[in-house]
Design a protein around this motif. Structure first.
Motif, PDB file in Angstrom:
ATOM      1  N   ALA A  46       4.221   1.474  -6.886  1.00 45.88           N
ATOM      2  CA  ALA A  46       3.433   2.223  -7.869  1.00 45.88           C
ATOM      3  C   ALA A  46       1.960   1.922  -7.618  1.00 45.88           C
ATOM      4  O   ALA A  46       1.601   0.776  -7.294  1.00 45.88           O
ATOM      5  CB  ALA A  46       3.820   1.817  -9.288  1.00 45.88           C
ATOM      6  N   PRO A  47       1.074   2.923  -7.744  1.00 44.05           N
ATOM      7  CA  PRO A  47      -0.360   2.684  -7.506  1.00 44.05           C
ATOM      8  C   PRO A  47      -0.887   1.565  -8.396  1.00 44.05           C
ATOM      9  O   PRO A  47      -0.529   1.452  -9.562  1.00 44.05           O
ATOM     10  CB  PRO A  47      -1.001   4.025  -7.854  1.00 44.05           C
ATOM     11  N   PHE A  69       0.828  -1.202   0.000  1.00 46.65           N
ATOM     12  CA  PHE A  69       0.000   0.000   0.000  1.00 46.65           C
ATOM     13  C   PHE A  69       0.867   1.259   0.000  1.00 46.65           C
ATOM     14  O   PHE A  69       1.976   1.258   0.537  1.00 46.65           O
ATOM     15  CB  PHE A  69      -0.914   0.039   1.231  1.00 46.65           C
ATOM     16  N   ILE A  70       0.304   2.300  -0.602  1.00 52.17           N
ATOM     17  CA  ILE A  70       0.871   3.638  -0.488  1.00 52.17           C
ATOM     18  C   ILE A  70      -0.042   4.419   0.449  1.00 52.17           C
ATOM     19  O   ILE A  70      -1.244   4.541   0.200  1.00 52.17           O
ATOM     20  CB  ILE A  70       0.957   4.338  -1.861  1.00 52.17           C
ATOM     21  N   ILE A  84      -5.243   5.764   1.402  1.00 55.84           N
ATOM     22  CA  ILE A  84      -4.457   4.545   1.245  1.00 55.84           C
ATOM     23  C   ILE A  84      -4.774   3.962  -0.123  1.00 55.84           C
ATOM     24  O   ILE A  84      -5.935   3.918  -0.535  1.00 55.84           O
ATOM     25  CB  ILE A  84      -4.753   3.538   2.381  1.00 55.84           C
ATOM     26  N   THR A  85      -3.727   3.530  -0.834  1.00 56.92           N
ATOM     27  CA  THR A  85      -3.878   3.061  -2.202  1.00 56.92           C
ATOM     28  C   THR A  85      -3.189   1.713  -2.372  1.00 56.92           C
ATOM     29  O   THR A  85      -2.014   1.578  -1.999  1.00 56.92           O
ATOM     30  CB  THR A  85      -3.246   4.073  -3.188  1.00 56.92           C
ATOM     31  N   PRO A  86      -3.884   0.708  -2.934  1.00 58.63           N
ATOM     32  CA  PRO A  86      -3.199  -0.552  -3.249  1.00 58.63           C
ATOM     33  C   PRO A  86      -2.048  -0.290  -4.213  1.00 58.63           C
ATOM     34  O   PRO A  86      -2.136   0.593  -5.074  1.00 58.63           O
ATOM     35  CB  PRO A  86      -4.297  -1.400  -3.900  1.00 58.63           C
ATOM     36  N   ALA A  87      -0.985  -1.048  -4.100  1.00 56.01           N
ATOM     37  CA  ALA A  87       0.197  -0.773  -4.913  1.00 56.01           C
ATOM     38  C   ALA A  87       0.856  -2.065  -5.351  1.00 56.01           C
ATOM     39  O   ALA A  87       0.571  -3.150  -4.836  1.00 56.01           O
ATOM     40  CB  ALA A  87       1.190   0.078  -4.125  1.00 56.01           C
ATOM     41  N   GLU A  88       1.719  -1.929  -6.335  1.00 58.09           N
ATOM     42  CA  GLU A  88       2.564  -3.040  -6.746  1.00 58.09           C
ATOM     43  C   GLU A  88       4.012  -2.625  -6.589  1.00 58.09           C
ATOM     44  O   GLU A  88       4.354  -1.445  -6.752  1.00 58.09           O
ATOM     45  CB  GLU A  88       2.260  -3.460  -8.176  1.00 58.09           C
ATOM     46  N   THR A 136      -8.413   5.081  -1.307  1.00 52.54           N
ATOM     47  CA  THR A 136      -9.509   5.149  -0.340  1.00 52.54           C
ATOM     48  C   THR A 136      -9.214   6.271   0.642  1.00 52.54           C
ATOM     49  O   THR A 136      -8.121   6.319   1.218  1.00 52.54           O
ATOM     50  CB  THR A 136      -9.652   3.824   0.422  1.00 52.54           C
ATOM     51  N   ALA A 137     -10.174   7.172   0.819  1.00 43.53           N
ATOM     52  CA  ALA A 137      -9.977   8.301   1.728  1.00 43.53           C
ATOM     53  C   ALA A 137      -9.919   7.822   3.171  1.00 43.53           C
ATOM     54  O   ALA A 137     -10.629   6.891   3.564  1.00 43.53           O
ATOM     55  CB  ALA A 137     -11.098   9.320   1.560  1.00 43.53           C
ATOM     56  N   LEU A 138      -9.049   8.453   3.938  1.00 41.41           N
ATOM     57  CA  LEU A 138      -8.894   8.127   5.349  1.00 41.41           C
ATOM     58  C   LEU A 138      -8.956   9.395   6.187  1.00 41.41           C
ATOM     59  O   LEU A 138      -8.691  10.494   5.704  1.00 41.41           O
ATOM     60  CB  LEU A 138      -7.544   7.437   5.597  1.00 41.41           C
ATOM     61  N   ASP A 139      -9.272   9.225   7.446  1.00 40.84           N
ATOM     62  CA  ASP A 139      -9.239  10.338   8.386  1.00 40.84           C
ATOM     63  C   ASP A 139      -7.777  10.687   8.692  1.00 40.84           C
ATOM     64  O   ASP A 139      -6.982   9.797   9.010  1.00 40.84           O
ATOM     65  CB  ASP A 139      -9.965   9.951   9.676  1.00 40.84           C
ATOM     66  N   GLU A 140      -7.427  11.958   8.584  1.00 37.45           N
ATOM     67  CA  GLU A 140      -6.034  12.366   8.766  1.00 37.45           C
ATOM     68  C   GLU A 140      -5.524  12.048  10.159  1.00 37.45           C
ATOM     69  O   GLU A 140      -4.362  11.673  10.338  1.00 37.45           O
ATOM     70  CB  GLU A 140      -5.889  13.865   8.476  1.00 37.45           C
TER      71      GLU A 140
END
Length: 328
Positions: A163-164, A134-135, A141-145, A169-173
């Protein structure tokens, strides 16, 4: 305030020691440094059975529901044994940032995950061992390779650019900031554990090595150096425990940064002193001392450099003063 770990926490530390030592202790890290991931995988499975990977996850989600103090007790032992693998990412950073299904899989060890945090942790650790990457940013948070692995100063660690590979997905800061601080606290605990192991190795060797017909541990100058390490590690410990108690409170950020600075400084001092005590043999990769020497230097600049954390401490201290100072 008196910082004393409970009997249950002491039992957890002893159980982690027993699991790692049953697999050969430092041999697990040695194998990882030689590109053999099998012992590290076996260790991951056994620590998952112990519940370590679900330490920061609520019982309702399949975890242990542990406290930040439980976290530092456990991660200090991982640092003491130089355990390889993305424990900080999978067990401390990601649980509060992923969905319930993945959270349960992280807790039982069926999924191993790692992450990069652009601008803070640019590389993901040991993606070759992971099924999920993840990034993480301040609010998503974004799934990544993962790309090809790159060498770290620590041969038991492999670093990967990500890399994305899917939508963010939006998250609470605040949730992200808390998760990063939790992982940073875990890294400070690992540094303290590594520092304790380096001091232990140095003291043991000082009782054996001879120079000019005397055991080097008898020399006053060397005793002073070892004593300085003992003092630094001892002074770092209450800061670490204080940060665990402050995590999630307004004082949490400053306390975590103070713990990371103190633990890193103490561990680096332990590494330098242990290397001096061991002499030329300490410079060889064949000697196990290298496992902790390189781990300390890798962790000291991971999860925020000393400069970053000192700046955050200064900003926390000076911010109230700036508010109280009248405008000119």
């Amino acid at each position: 305030m008196k910082f004393v770990i409970s009997e249950e926490q002491q039992a957890l530390a002893e159980a982690i020691d027993q699991v790692i030592e049953s697999l050969g202790g430092s041999a697990v890290a040695r194998a990882a440094a030689e590109s053999d991931a099998t012992p590290a995988g076996e260790l991951w499975e056994q620590l998952a059975e112990l519940g370590l990977l679900g330490l920061c996850i609520d019982e309702a989600d399949g975890g242990m529901g542990g406290t930040p103090v439980d976290l530092i007790v456990a991660f200090e032992r991982l640092g003491y044994h130089a355990a390889p693998g993305p424990y900080l990412e999978s067990a401390a950073l990601l649980p509060d940032l992923v969905d319930a299904e993945l959270r349960a899989a992280l807790a039982d060890g069926s999924v191993i995950a790692t992450a990069a945090i652009p601008g803070f942790m640019p590389y993901a650790l040991d993606a070759q061992l992971c099924s999920q990457q993840f990034i993480v940013t301040a609010d998503s948070i974004t799934p990544a390779e993962a790309g090809e692995g790159q060498e770290s100063i620590d041969a038991a660690r492999t670093l990967h650019e990500l890399a994305p590979a899917g939508p963010a997905t939006a998250l609470d800061e605040q949730a992200v900031a808390l998760a990063i601080d939790r992982a940073t606290l875990g890294s400070a605990a690992m540094l303290l554990g590594a520092g304790e192991r380096l001091l232990e190795e140095a003291v043991a060797y000082a009782k054996l090595r001879q120079q000019f017909g005397r055991v080097i541990g008898e020399y006053q100058g060397l005793k002073h150096q070892l004593a300085n390490v003992r003092v630094a590690l001892t002074f770092a410990r209450p800061l670490l425990k204080g940060a665990a108690l402050d995590l999630g409170t307004p004082a949490g950020e400053r306390s975590v940064s103070a713990a990371k600075v103190a633990a890193a400084d103490a561990a680096v001092l332990a590494a330098r002193t242990a290397l001096q005590v061991h002499g030329a043999i300490g410079y060889t990769q064949e000697h196990d001392l290298s496992l902790w020497l390189t781990r300390v230097h890798a962790l000291a600049t991971s999860w925020g450099t000393g400069r970053y954390h000192r700046s955050r401490i200064a900003a926390s201290i000076l911010a109230p003063a700036a508010i109280l100072t009248p405008a000119s």
